[in-house]
Write an enzyme that holds these catalytic residues in place. Structure first.
Site, PDB file in Angstrom:
ATOM      1  N   ASP A  24       2.005 -26.972  46.219  1.00 22.93           N
ATOM      2  CA  ASP A  24       2.317 -27.640  44.861  1.00 22.93           C
ATOM      3  C   ASP A  24       2.513 -26.534  44.114  1.00 22.93           C
ATOM      4  OD1 ASP A  24       2.286 -29.860  46.147  1.00 22.93           O
ATOM      5  OD2 ASP A  24       0.160 -30.217  45.526  1.00 22.93           O
ATOM      6  N   GLU A  73       9.169 -40.554  45.177  1.00 22.92           N
ATOM      7  CA  GLU A  73       8.026 -40.636  45.669  1.00 22.92           C
ATOM      8  C   GLU A  73       6.939 -40.078  44.770  1.00 22.92           C
ATOM      9  OE1 GLU A  73       7.284 -42.275  48.581  1.00 22.92           O
ATOM     10  OE2 GLU A  73       5.013 -41.566  48.572  1.00 22.92           O
ATOM     11  N   GLU A  88      -2.206  -2.576  41.930  1.00 23.70           N
ATOM     12  CA  GLU A  88      -3.138  -3.427  42.300  1.00 23.70           C
ATOM     13  C   GLU A  88      -3.197  -3.455  43.927  1.00 23.70           C
ATOM     14  OE1 GLU A  88      -5.954  -4.046  40.670  1.00 23.70           O
ATOM     15  OE2 GLU A  88      -4.586  -3.091  38.908  1.00 23.70           O
ATOM     16  N   ASP A  96      -9.470  -1.722  45.799  1.00 23.82           N
ATOM     17  CA  ASP A  96      -8.934  -2.405  44.718  1.00 23.82           C
ATOM     18  C   ASP A  96      -7.780  -2.125  44.144  1.00 23.82           C
ATOM     19  OD1 ASP A  96      -9.562  -3.750  42.207  1.00 23.82           O
ATOM     20  OD2 ASP A  96     -11.504  -2.633  41.676  1.00 23.82           O
TER      21      ASP A  96
END
Ligand SMILES: *[C@@H]1O[C@H](CO)[C@@H](O)[C@H](O)[C@H]1NC(C)=O
Ligand SMILES: *[C@@H]1O[C@H](CO)[C@@H](O)[C@H](O)[C@H]1NC(C)=O
Ligand SMILES: *[C@@H]1O[C@H](CO)[C@@H](O)[C@H](O)[C@H]1NC(C)=O
Length: 454
Positions: free
Chosen positions: A41, A214, A333, A449
């Site tokens: 979703d 739907e 990152e 990290d």
């Protein structure tokens, strides 16, 4: 801890998986764009030159949609996606007890508003609203009770050019309400949108549901046309749409956008324009072990027809082309990836998210990295309660040119961070970068990290 890693699930059930599924983990596909957990979703929003996508989190092994938190990923280039962890949890709606389903976030008044269906303690599905002053959260419950509750689901939120905001939702019906400026209250009563076959197409063989609508409405306006995109014709669902001349219709049925494909019997769309391109988000069951309750979010690039209609969009494993390149000479990152294999993510003691649960042979792909005339060193922020391991830096594939290897020592704790640096040679031009993790033994090696080349 996110529970079972997808790879360990794959190992457990490898004997029953067809070879085609097993190979998904090793092809250089970029869809689904989240590989560390099962997700569904997708709800995209463009903010500050990035695309943020809020999504559900399907539990590994679940056989019902009893999810408990939402996740957030973002990208600047539509290829490398950064994991932002959990911006909002079911637990943050203290009046709810199950079913953290399809959310959408919108920005207004310098705040971000998070709408999602959850199951009220009274047993009925309701829609709650969270608020945060930053897009990444954390979001807290704005009301301490449902915003609307009629046992229907799937909110979509839209602000028209005149400033009037609307919340739409529904399954089996389709509803809207006019939100007030504060975005957490409304005027008037929820109003039903008539589900006519002229507006939403004809479904055959279901007397209760004569139109194709739907669930999963997604409402927006583009070049003067109002669009309502929705999951249609359950089950399996496809994605269809209607257009209108106002935020409240009347609506005209326009047909199928995405046919039934991809091994999930549900689907849910989200549509945005970003950097002059148009993107269609959806979910399928394409990850190893995937299916109707272990779904994965994906994205395709598309072009509107000149009259504003939407072409047929097929699911692909390649996804959209990258916009620009990624700069390796600023901090990046570790949880920014075009693809990863074997790893999971977790909250870092240094803030944000780190990559953990790294085993020998796991890897991360970063797409389109612009090394320019060349890098000479690589630094990585790492931690290990075990004996550490190695980060092998390859170009082009997990077995492509090796340009450097960094040794990771034991640091005495999984959140006891240190920076390691190693020399690099032969990394120039624009390349797909692969961090291939190595180490002895069968346990977790180290956490990772962030990184930077010099
Ligand atoms: C709900 O999820 C939990 C955790 O994934 C699982 O143990 C439980 O069996 C699930 N319940 C249903 C009804 O699927
Ligand atoms: C939301 O719930 C999580 C999990 O219980 C909790 O850690 C977090 O502090 C809560 N956030 C807010 C803003 O209340
Ligand atoms: C988008 O299109 C506009 C107008 O054609 C142009 O000025 C702008 O540079 C484009 N932006 C990008 C990111 O391509």
């Amino acid at each position: 801890m996110e529970g079972l890693k997808i790879t360990s699930l794959l190992q457990r059930f490898a004997y029953i998986l067809p070879l085609a599924l097993l190979s998904i983990g090793v092809v250089k596909a970029d869809n689904p764009f989240v590989q560390t957990i099962y997700t569904a979703d997708p709800a995209p929003i463009v903010y500050n030159d990035r695309v943020y996508v809020f999504m559900d989190h399907d539990n590994t092994g679940a056989t019902y949609y009893n999810m408990t938190d939402w996740h957030l990923f973002s990208t600047a280039d539509m290829a490398n996606w950064q994991d932002h962890g959990v911006p909002m949890s079911l637990a943050n709606f203290t009046w709810a007890n199950a079913n953290a389903w399809a959310p959408q976030v919108i920005s207004r008044n310098g705040q971000f508003y998070f709408y999602a269906p959850v199951r009220h303690n009274d047993g009925s599905m309701a829609i709650g609203v969270g608020v945060s002053s930053t897009i990444t959260g954390p979001y807290h419950d704005a009301l301490g009770k449902p915003l609307v509750e009629n046992n229907e689901i799937d909110p979509t939120v839209f602000i028209d050019d005149d400033g009037q905001a609307y919340l739409y939702w529904g399954n089996p019906d389709l509803w809207y309400v006019k939100l007030n400026q504060d975005m957490i209250s409304y005027s008037g009563s929820p109003t039903q949108i008539p589900l006519t076959t002229a507006g939403f197409g004809t479904r055959t063989g279901n007397a209760q549901r004569p139109t194709t609508f739907e669930e999963a409405p997604w409402v927006y306006k583009r070049n003067g046309i109002y669009y309502i995109i929705y999951a249609a014709d359950c089950c399996s669902e496809d994605i269809r749409y209607s257009t209108g001349t106002s935020a409240t219709g009347p609506w005209t049925y326009r047909g199928v956008i995405m046919p039934t494909q991809g091994g999930s019997f549900t689907n849910h769309e989200g549509i945005i324009d970003f950097q002059n391109n148009s993107y269609f988000f959806y979910h399928n069951g394409a990850l190893p072990g995937g299916g109707g309750y272990q779904r994965s979010v994906c994205v395709e690039q598309f072009t509107y027809n000149s009259d504003g209609t939407i072409p047929t969009i097929e699911m692909t494993t390649a996804g959209p082309s990258q916009i620009g390149t990624l700069n390796p000479y600023v901090r990046q990152e570790a949880e920014t990836a075009a693809w990863s294999s074997g790893v999971s993510t977790e909250v870092s003691s240094e803030g944000g998210i780190d990559v953990g649960y790294i085993n020998n042979g796991d890897y991360i792909k970063v797409k389109g990295v612009a090394f320019g005339s060349g890098a000479h060193s690589f630094s990585a922020r790492v931690a290990s309660a075990a004996s550490g391991g190695t980060i092998a830096i390859h170009l082009g594939s997990t077995t492509g040119t090796l340009v450097g290897t960094c040794n990771v020592p034991s640091t005495g704790g999984w959140q006891t961070w240190t920076t390691v640096t190693c020399s690099v040679s032969g990394a120039s031009g624009t390349q797909d970068l692969y961090f291939v993790f190595g180490g002895s033994g069968t346990g977790y090696l180290f956490n990772f990290d962030y990184w930077q080349f010099a």
